[in-house]
Design a protein around this motif. Sequence first.
Motif: not given
Length: 317
Positions: A7-31
Amino acid sequence: MSAQKNQQKLAINHAHVIQQFARRQMLEPARFMLDEVAGRMLDRLRYIKYRPSSILDAGCGVGHGIEALKELYPEANFTGLDNQRSFLEYAERRFTPQATPFKSLKNLITRMGTFASRTSAASVPAHRPSFVEGDLAATKLEPNAFDFIWSNMALHWHCSPPEVFREWYRLLEVDGLLMFSCFGPSTFIELRAALHKAGWKTQTMAFVDMHDFGDMLMESGFKDPVMDQDVITLTYKTPQKLLADVRALGGNPSTGRNPGLRGRDALERLYKALEEQRREDGLIHLSLEIINGHAWRGASLHVDGVTRVAISSIGRK
């Protein structure tokens, strides 16, 4: 992931990806993870005899990948692409030259001497990167604009990897290099087991097998794909710290995830399920499967029985 592949599609909500990374403190906790994987990619890259002149960092975040790549390719022009406006604005500021106040003439002379020595040692001036907001599969950038695309830990957040590969094929010059990393199916297997045991009925992230990525690359017009994977094991003293790192790495933007807030009882059940996974070392383990891939952009692409040949390849010897 055969069913997902068809089906070439994964069950990922594009809007939620953007929303969740907006809370990621400039990615520092994931560095801690982004830098580790980038370092491993750079180690692989040093064995490839290639000198690109125009490089796209797809999913650039705040530009740390570009910073590292500039050490290898000081002569190249860099473009960073991301769907997070705040990341791009931060990256722009990081790469904008800042006027430095000088407290004394002696300090100025010292700094000018340092600058002169650096300038004489460098054969070319450094290029300031440009940054573009866009989707991995719909960049709106010019075709054949790059001879190297680098993407560190971004692809698994997109719902359609085949569309991303087709866009990357469009952006690369013939014989251009693609190198990427992303999570694989064994990622978070301990957490998935704990969620099941705790009775959390929610969809978790779908990750693609590296062999399916290899097939997608070939189908998208890339040649000589090389795929491999590493499993990195993180260890934790508490389940709370483990869950904090999972959130830092991007959370769960699955379309079927339970959107409601969990009560204290449900959270305690999850803590308990994770506690029961402690190993002989007394720690809770969390697996991260890291898929690494690289391939070269071919000169022709076969779609629905039609062969499309890149104009840039005509007349090459």
